[in-house]
Write an enzyme that holds these catalytic residues in place. Structure first.
Site, short mmCIF file in Angstrom:
data_model
loop_
_atom_site.label_atom_id
_atom_site.label_comp_id
_atom_site.label_asym_id
_atom_site.label_seq_id
_atom_site.Cartn_x
_atom_site.Cartn_y
_atom_site.Cartn_z
N ARG A 184 0.81 -1.34 -0.18
CA ARG A 184 -0.11 -0.04 -0.24
C ARG A 184 0.87 1.22 -0.04
O ARG A 184 1.90 1.15 0.48
CB ARG A 184 -0.97 0.07 1.25
CG ARG A 184 -1.63 -1.18 1.30
CD ARG A 184 -2.53 -0.92 2.76
NE ARG A 184 -1.81 -0.96 3.81
CZ ARG A 184 -1.96 -0.55 5.06
NH1 ARG A 184 -3.14 -0.03 5.28
NH2 ARG A 184 -1.18 -0.64 6.03
N SER A 208 8.76 -5.06 6.13
CA SER A 208 8.47 -6.01 7.15
C SER A 208 9.53 -7.27 6.65
O SER A 208 8.89 -8.24 6.32
CB SER A 208 7.03 -6.15 7.26
OG SER A 208 6.37 -5.14 7.85
N ASP A 228 6.39 -3.37 10.98
CA ASP A 228 4.99 -3.45 11.48
C ASP A 228 4.62 -3.17 13.12
O ASP A 228 4.05 -2.73 13.67
CB ASP A 228 4.04 -4.28 11.01
CG ASP A 228 4.43 -5.76 11.09
OD1 ASP A 228 5.42 -6.05 11.72
OD2 ASP A 228 3.74 -6.78 10.78
#
Length: 535
Positions: A108, A221, A275
């Site tokens: 995203r 991540s 995250d």
């Protein structure tokens, strides 16, 4: 049932085992933070503070007020009586910030509008990474990320905008060319034609603010070694990514170079994080007592706010930091053999069938990717021993991954509701015939495996609470397992209270730390930069 309980006795942790795990975790934590051999990476994130919606700096407030007063007077005269007021005396977490959230085949790009540390608007666009991009040349992967950032920025009509930090302006303003002082709030009734927006300006993404440099927080991540808030060296690719040409290189620099090569946007990558860190930062916005972040989903990890003087790994110059977020990377806890005393034969089978054997064992005890598989392996063994389903198995039960963790959550809900309807339906889908005793055993297996996961997580969280020694702590949590498993939260609350007696705490669901958290960390990065410049 006695034979079943006996077969599963090693999955149920004894009191002595729990205390030993707690001691091992604390030892590994201490070793890692002092750069001694440890299964815990204890990565310094170089984030020394959490969002508070303010901009406290080392400025003398009196002199700054004097500066603002004189500037406001001149603007009042120029704007013929426009009323303005102060919103802050420093550099607040306000403005437009981008976030790029990369952790899987879909990623995203996000635009966040922040006002006093809170998200007031969010725009998101999803992109898909093709297999040839995930497995090919690393430079091409980062070029694609830069292409996507450019596509998003141009779609938001933010091409070329330089957004500094401090003035809050409504999205209804036409702010073309006017110079506004730091920290001024402008009423939405005014059209401030010709305004020049200084460092710290908050403006709506609907405007074409030609010339603005957009700060971006990069959620990456994948395992990395962090050398600064904006430097993260890729250690290895995981999941479905494998671009060996860029292993060992700085992910921030690679993304920034790809953005610069395009030359059609003014985006600056100011921070890199994972995250888990994003969840802690997002939780701090929701509850200022937040000092621990936890991911409990497909995988698991935690981070926490540590005293800076305890942290040995610090490659950048220190500036009197009192605390810093430490990324534990506890998925690998015990990979050095220190937790082998809790490993069962069922765990060994799950590990052997995993993508990367003999690594990330702690995550394989507690993560959503593996919980259902542990249950499947146990059910297959019980069936083989003629303790379940009359000894009659099915091809599906013998297929790795066929029993998902979502099944575990559904069956646990049946236990809560004192029903068996959903459990029977799941077993039928797996091609299994069952009676009442079979259903009871399946429920028992799901409970034992789930309870162990809750207890292991609680052991580590209680250790962090005791280490922080704060009067009241909020633990920010995100992840599908925590959200959808109906019993984990209750068990965790119970066990943490037992293992950290007298410690006041609460758990808070803080969703989308990888998105909102990245934008918030970008805001923190700019605030730190401005503070250093001013000092």
């Amino acid at each position: 049932m006695f034979q079943v309980e006996n077969l599963l006795k090693d999955v149920q942790l004894t009191g002595d085992a729990v205390l030993k795990i707690q001691d091992v975790f604390l030892t590994e934590l201490e070793n890692g933070i002092h750069e001694k051999p440890s299964s815990l990476q204890m990565e310094n994130t170089y984030i020394p503070e959490l969002p508070d919606g303010t901009g406290a700096t080392n400025f003398c407030c009196g002199s700054l007020v004097g500066y603002l007063s004189g500037t406001i007077t001149s603007i009042r005269n120029w704007l013929r009586g426009i009323v303005v007021k102060y919103t802050s005396l420093g550099v607040p977490e306000e403005g437009l910030f981008l976030a790029l959230d990369l952790g899987g085949t879909n990623f995203r790009v996000i635009l966040l509008e922040l006002y006093q540390g809170s998200v007031v608007r969010e725009e998101v666009k999803h992109y898909h990474i093709r297999e040839e991009q995930r497995l090919g040349c690393g430079e091409k992967l980062f070029d694609f990320l830069a292409d996507s950032v450019s596509d998003f920025v141009r779609g938001q009509k933010l091409t070329g905008t330089r957004l500094p930090l401090g003035v809050y302006c409504s999205s209804e303003y036409k702010l073309i060319g006017t110079r506004l002082p730091l920290g001024v709030n402008c009423s939405s009734e005014y059209k401030l034609t010709g305004t020049r927006l200084p460092l710290g300006v908050y403006c709506s993404s609907e405007y074409k603010l030609t010339g603005t440099r957009l700060p971006l927080g990069f959620t990456f991540s994948f395992p990395m070694i962090q050398k600064a808030l904006n430097i993260g060296l890729l250690v290895t690719w995981t999941k479905s990514f494998n671009c060996p040409s860029v292993v060992g290189r700085d992910a921030v620099n690679m993304l920034q170079e790809a953005i610069n090569r395009r030359g059609d946007t003014h985006v600056e990558v100011v921070a890199i994080l994972n995250d888990t860190t994003g969840t802690l930062v997002q939780g701090a916005v929701l509850d200022p007592r937040t000092t621990i972040g936890l991911i409990l989903g497909t995988g698991s990890n935690a981070c926490y706010l540590e005293r800076a003087d305890r942290v040995q790994h610090w490659e950048q110059q220190r500036h009197g930091e009192k605390q810093v977020i430490i990324d534990i990377e506890w998925g690998a806890f015990g990979d050095n053999g220190t937790l082998d005393f809790i490993k069962t034969d069922f765990d060994r089978i799950v590990d052997k069938n995993s993508l990367i054997a003999n690594s990330f064992m702690f995550e394989k005890y507690i993560g959503g990717k593996y919980m259902g598989e542990i249950v499947r392996v146990i059910l297959a063994r019980l069936t083989k021993d003629c303790l379940l389903f009359g000894g009659e198995t099915s091809d599906t039960l013998l297929t790795s991954g066929a029993f998902t963790t979502s099944f575990v959550s559904i069956i646990e809900q049946d236990t809560i509701d004192d029903t068996s309807e959903n459990t029977v339906e799941i077993l039928r889908k797996l091609g299994l015939s069952c009676d009442e005793d079979d259903v009871a055993i399946v429920k028992y297996v799901c409970e034992v495996v789930s309870n162990r996961a809750a207890l292991l997580v609680s052991v580590c969280l209680s250790t962090l609470l005791s280490r922080q020694d704060r009067p009241d702590v909020t633990i920010a949590v995100d992840g599908s397992l925590y959200k959808y498993h109906p019993r984990l939260k209750g068990w965790m609350n119970k066990y943490i209270k037992l293992l950290a007696p007298g410690r006041k705490f609460q758990m808070l669901l803080a969703e989308d730390g990888s998105g909102k958290g990245a934008g918030l960390v970008a805001a923190i990065a700019l605030k730190l930069r401005k503070r250093l410049q001013d000092s």
